[in-house]
Every structure is written in C-alpha cells, then in structure tokens.
Design a protein around this motif. Sequence first.
Motif: not given
Length: 165
Positions: A127-132, A137-141, A143-145, A150-151
Amino acid sequence: MVQLICTNETDREITQERIQELERVAQAIMDGEACNFDAEISLTFTDNKSIRAINREYRGIDRATDVLSFPMLDFGDDEVDAEFETDNGLVMLGDIVISVERAEEQARELGHSIRRELAFLVAHSTLHLLGRDHIDDEEGERYMIDQQNKILNNLGITRNGEQHD
C-alpha cells in the motif's frame, strides 16, 4: 501480476511457498487498488541490526523497525492506473525491507503466526509503494487498516494462522 524479487539476508528459511503466498498478498492489494499494470517489488528479509542501520540512514531514526518501504514512483493524487515505463513489461514499484527478527517478535507479542505477520507487512508496504500513507492521516490510516484486514481475511491469512478455503 506481481513478481517479488527476494533476497534473504537471514539464517531463517524462507520457502518458495511463502514467497508465492506473499506475491498473492501483494497482487490482492494491487487488485484492491484497481492497478492496471504488472509490477515488480524487491523484497529483502533482514535482521534488526541491518534494518536499524537502514532506518538510521534513510529516516534518521536510530532503532530497529519491522518494515521499511521505498517507493520508486510518485502516484500523486491517488492515481494508480496511469501508464508507466516498464522493464520486461513490469513496473518497478520499489523496495520492501522486512526484519524477520522483529516480525517474529511481533507475531509472538500479538499471538499470531509469523506467516500472518509477514503477510501483513507485505500488504502494508505494498500500500505504501502504491502511494498510500497513514502518518498524520487518520483517514489514510483507517483506509490502510481496512484494506489490509480485508485482503488478508479474503486470502485466509487470519490472526490465528489458519488457512480457510
């Protein structure tokens, strides 16, 4: 397709089956991000001493960490479906460095398998390599979680380490 180019600097065995599973994790992350290209990721397995030196050199933080991600591309405004230059048809996303020593420690602390911990670290770093990002960034965190959980759940890589069909 995602291809992991792996280097194992540790004395721990990293099986071909484990690498293939980690490739499936990275591929699932890319699918979840709607990437329309094939990619290559350099994945290095190392120890706490080595990752501490890398962390100190590149981030100015003098301590061991579990994983470091070094993106090769700037996706800008969450664009992950653009055209990129390729090498052999694969976009080089970047480098992931994992301290297997720290991953083992975390797996014990969290009460799950090393299999699950390594899969989580690859999902997180992809996810980091894809720019996340999640730093400040609470919203980003959030989303990543959500994406990581899910995956991994969809792949049957659960906290208790059991594979579900």
